[in-house]
Design an enzyme around this catalytic site. Structure first.
Site, mmCIF file in Angstrom:
data_model
loop_
_atom_site.group_PDB
_atom_site.id
_atom_site.type_symbol
_atom_site.label_atom_id
_atom_site.label_comp_id
_atom_site.label_asym_id
_atom_site.label_seq_id
_atom_site.Cartn_x
_atom_site.Cartn_y
_atom_site.Cartn_z
ATOM 1 N N HIS A 183 0.820 -1.216 0.000
ATOM 2 C CA HIS A 183 0.000 0.000 0.000
ATOM 3 C C HIS A 183 0.854 1.268 0.000
ATOM 4 O O HIS A 183 2.043 1.238 0.325
ATOM 5 C CB HIS A 183 -0.938 0.017 1.208
ATOM 6 N N GLU A 231 -3.405 -7.249 7.238
ATOM 7 C CA GLU A 231 -2.111 -7.232 7.925
ATOM 8 C C GLU A 231 -2.188 -7.967 9.260
ATOM 9 O O GLU A 231 -3.263 -8.070 9.873
ATOM 10 C CB GLU A 231 -1.648 -5.785 8.147
#
Length: 185
Positions: free
Chosen positions: A9, A84
Site C-alpha cells: 500500500h 495485515e
C-alpha cells in the site's frame, strides 16, 4: 506455472511517524494516494497485465488497490486473508522499538491479543496455494502490507529469522513472483 504481482500500500501517517500499523485501520496520506495513482500508471507503462486485483480489507490497501484499478481497468475485490498481521499490544508503538524487535523473535507469540507469525503464515501460504492452483488460468495483483510481503517472500525463499524480521518492501513497490522458481528450489 504462473506468476502474480505484489504491491504494498501507499504511505500512511503512521509510516511517516515510524509506528506499527498492523491491523489498525490507518488511511493513506495525500502522498500515499499519489503513490498509488503513480503505481497504476507504472503498471500500464510496463505492460503488466493481470486478471484481477486482490486487496486487504484495511483502508490503506483498499484505497491503493482502487487507485490502481481505476488507472489500469483491472477489476479489484477484497480478499480478507490479505489483512495485515495484528500486532496486539505493539500496534501504534515505534517500529524500531527494542522490546518489539525482541517480541518478533517469538513466531508462536500472539502479542497479547494479536496474531502470531505462524498463524499469519498459515493464512497467507493457504492463499498463495490457492493462487498457484489457478495460476495457469489467472494472474493476480495482490495489494497488501509489509508484514504480508515478508510472508510472501518466505514462501519463495529460505530466510533466517533475522532476515525475515529485516525484510521489507517500500510503499507501492511492485514485485513479481513466479511459482516455477519456487518449484526449482
Amino acid at each position: 506455472m504462473g506468476h502474480f504481482y505484489f504491491v504494498r500500500h501507499g504511505q500512511t501517517v503512521w509510516n511517516v511517524e515510524n509506528k506499527i500499523c498492523g491491523a489498525t485501520d490507518i488511511e493513506l496520506t495525500e502522498f500515499g494516494h499519489q503513490q498509488a495513482i503513480d503505481t497504476g500508471k507504472k503498471i500500464l507503462e510496463e505492460g503488466i497485465t493481470a486478471d484481477e486485483i486482490l486487496y486487504s480489507p484495511l483502508v490503506r490497501a483498499a484505497d491503493t488497490a482502487k487507485h490502481i484499478s481505476e488507472m489500469t481497468g483491472i477489476p479489484a475485490r477484497m480478499e480478507p486473508r490479505l489483512k495485515e498481521q495484528n500486532f496486539g499490544k505493539w500496534e501504534s508503538t515505534p517500529r524500531d522499538g527494542v522490546d518489539f524487535k525482541k517480541a518478533k523473535e517469538d513466531f508462536a507469540c500472539s502479542y497479547e491479543g494479536g496474531e502470531s507469525m505462524l498463524r499469519l503464515a498459515q493464512r497467507i501460504y493457504n492463499l498463495l496455494d490457492d493462487i498457484k492452483a489457478e495460476s495457469d488460468e489467472k494472474t493476480y495483483i495482490l495489494v497488501a502490507h509489509n508484514g504480508i510481503a515478508r510472508v510472501v517472500q518466505s514462501y519463495f525463499a529460505d530466510m533466517t529469522n533475522e532476515e525475515y524480521a529485516a525484510w521489507g518492501v517500500k510503499n507501492c513497490a511492485v514485485l513479481r513472483y513466479d511459482f516455477y522458481e519456487r518449484e526449482q528450489k
